[in-house]
Design an enzyme around this catalytic site. Structure first.
Site, PDB file in Angstrom:
ATOM      1  N   GLU A  24      49.047 -18.490  27.166  1.00  9.00           N
ATOM      2  CA  GLU A  24      49.294 -17.175  27.270  1.00  9.00           C
ATOM      3  C   GLU A  24      49.330 -16.784  28.957  1.00  9.00           C
ATOM      4  OE1 GLU A  24      47.263 -14.375  24.725  1.00  9.00           O
ATOM      5  OE2 GLU A  24      48.004 -12.590  25.784  1.00  9.00           O
ATOM      6  N   SER A  81      44.638  -9.671  17.537  1.00  5.77           N
ATOM      7  CA  SER A  81      45.391  -8.639  18.111  1.00  5.77           C
ATOM      8  C   SER A  81      45.541  -7.311  17.108  1.00  5.77           C
ATOM      9  CB  SER A  81      46.891  -9.176  18.684  1.00  5.77           C
ATOM     10  OG  SER A  81      47.554  -9.631  17.446  1.00  5.77           O
ATOM     11  N   ASP A  92      43.013 -16.637  13.804  1.00  5.63           N
ATOM     12  CA  ASP A  92      42.246 -16.437  14.994  1.00  5.63           C
ATOM     13  C   ASP A  92      40.754 -16.319  14.646  1.00  5.63           C
ATOM     14  OD1 ASP A  92      43.546 -16.521  17.240  1.00  5.63           O
ATOM     15  OD2 ASP A  92      43.871 -14.466  17.509  1.00  5.63           O
ATOM     16  N   GLU A  98      39.850 -19.245  21.516  1.00  6.80           N
ATOM     17  CA  GLU A  98      40.236 -19.018  22.873  1.00  6.80           C
ATOM     18  C   GLU A  98      39.078 -19.938  23.762  1.00  6.80           C
ATOM     19  OE1 GLU A  98      40.265 -15.209  24.071  1.00  6.80           O
ATOM     20  OE2 GLU A  98      41.841 -14.573  22.458  1.00  6.80           O
TER      21      GLU A  98
HETATM   22  O1  KIV Z   1      45.841 -12.234  18.910  1.00  7.28           O
HETATM   23  C1  KIV Z   1      47.007 -12.419  19.157  1.00  7.28           C
HETATM   24  O2  KIV Z   1      47.981 -12.057  18.624  1.00  7.28           O
HETATM   25  C2  KIV Z   1      47.227 -13.670  20.011  1.00  7.28           C
HETATM   26  C3  KIV Z   1      48.520 -14.017  20.556  1.00  7.28           C
HETATM   27  C4  KIV Z   1      48.675 -13.107  21.661  1.00  7.28           C
HETATM   28  C5  KIV Z   1      48.970 -15.385  20.892  1.00  7.28           C
HETATM   29  O3  KIV Z   1      46.383 -14.683  19.947  1.00  7.28           O
END
Ligand code: KIV
Length: 271
Positions: A189, A55, A93, A124
């Site tokens: 989500e 994000s 991530d 994901e």
């Molecule tokens: O990238 C992020 O902030 C996320 C959240 C929305 C779970 O994956």
């Protein structure tokens, strides 16, 4: 005699602590952070997991989606956060296309662990083979199902997923397959609360929700959304904690307290 620290890295929470919290019914609090100052602030406020989310492409880099975030971006921002965290587990991530194959995922996760110090990586979608390969190498993995922002060009819009019976069953099947492949944690989500409840009945790992209702073992939100400083509209499943507190520390503290006390999310934050 060798004395081993209580956790792998002394003071830091581990997957064992997350499992213990689930077992004892203590809700797990997760917030995003992308730099050392916010990392330290939310760590000191008692957040259990700091997610260095992709994000960052939207809230830090100003893009419309997360697709342009690179591995170098993730390594850099994760390293900044890791330096500041004294207690929270740091989850990073794997950005768009960084885990399209098991070998790419192994290479890129090793970077997040070795160069940045991440304790767990998040990917994901139902990438079962990729998860098995990472787990076989000793890397804890968090799955992410429901709304998958990296698939925005297929989805067209950021909307609630799993509304039809077929789509709901597919998410349940994927969750079970990911757990069997060895994920330690699952982010759900933007799915209906009733679907989250069904998933929580069949999984034994902790589930962290964002727009997924209250039948979760913990909640995650984007830090800038709860501070009401995100570019664009705050999603309905989030809450502006700045409005009722007035300082960043108090806003984060209020979120931590609300999740632990099961006062967040309310029905109005779910689907
Ligand atoms: O990238 C992020 O902030 C996320 C959240 C929305 C779970 O994956």
């Amino acid at each position: 005699m060798t004395l081993y620290p209580v956790t792998a890295q002394e003071g830091l929470l581990s997957v064992l602590d997350l499992n213990r919290m689930k077992l004892h019914g203590e809700k797990i609090v997760c917030l995003t952070a992308y730099d050392a100052s916010f990392g330290q602030l939310i760590d000191e406020a008692g957040v259990d997991i700091i997610l260095v989310g992709d994000s960052l492409g939207m809230v830090v880099q100003g893009d419309d989606n997360t697709l342009a975030v690179t591995m170098d971006d993730m390594v850099y921002h994760t390293r900044c956060v890791v330096k500041a965290s004294k207690r929270a587990l740091v989850l990073a991530d794997l950005p768009f296309m960084s885990c399209a194959t098991a070998s790419m995922a192994l290479h890129n996760s090793a970077r997040l662990v070795r160069e940045s110090g991440a304790q767990m990586v998040k990917l994901e979608g139902p990438k079962v083979d990729v998860v098995s390969a990472l787990v076989a190498e000793g890397i804890p993995v968090c799955g992410h199902l429901g709304l998958l922002p990296q698939s925005i060009n297929q989805l067209g819009r950021y909307v609630v997923q799993g509304k039809s019976a077929i789509a709901a069953d597919k998410i349940i099947e994927d969750a079970i397959a990911l757990e069997r492949a060895g994920i330690s944690l699952l982010v759900l989500e933007c799915i209906p609360s009733a679907l989250t409840e069904r998933i929580s009945q069949v999984l034994s790992i902790p589930i962290i929700g964002i727009g997924a209702g209250r039948h979760c073992d913990g909640q995650v939100l984007v830090l800038y959304d709860i501070l009401d400083i995100s570019i664009g509209r705050r999603p309905r499943f989030s809450k502006n904690y700045m409005a009722e507190t007035g300082t960043i520390q108090a806003a984060v503290g209020a979120f931590v307290k609300a999740v632990k006390a099961q006062e967040f999310p309310l029905a109005e934050h779910g689907f």
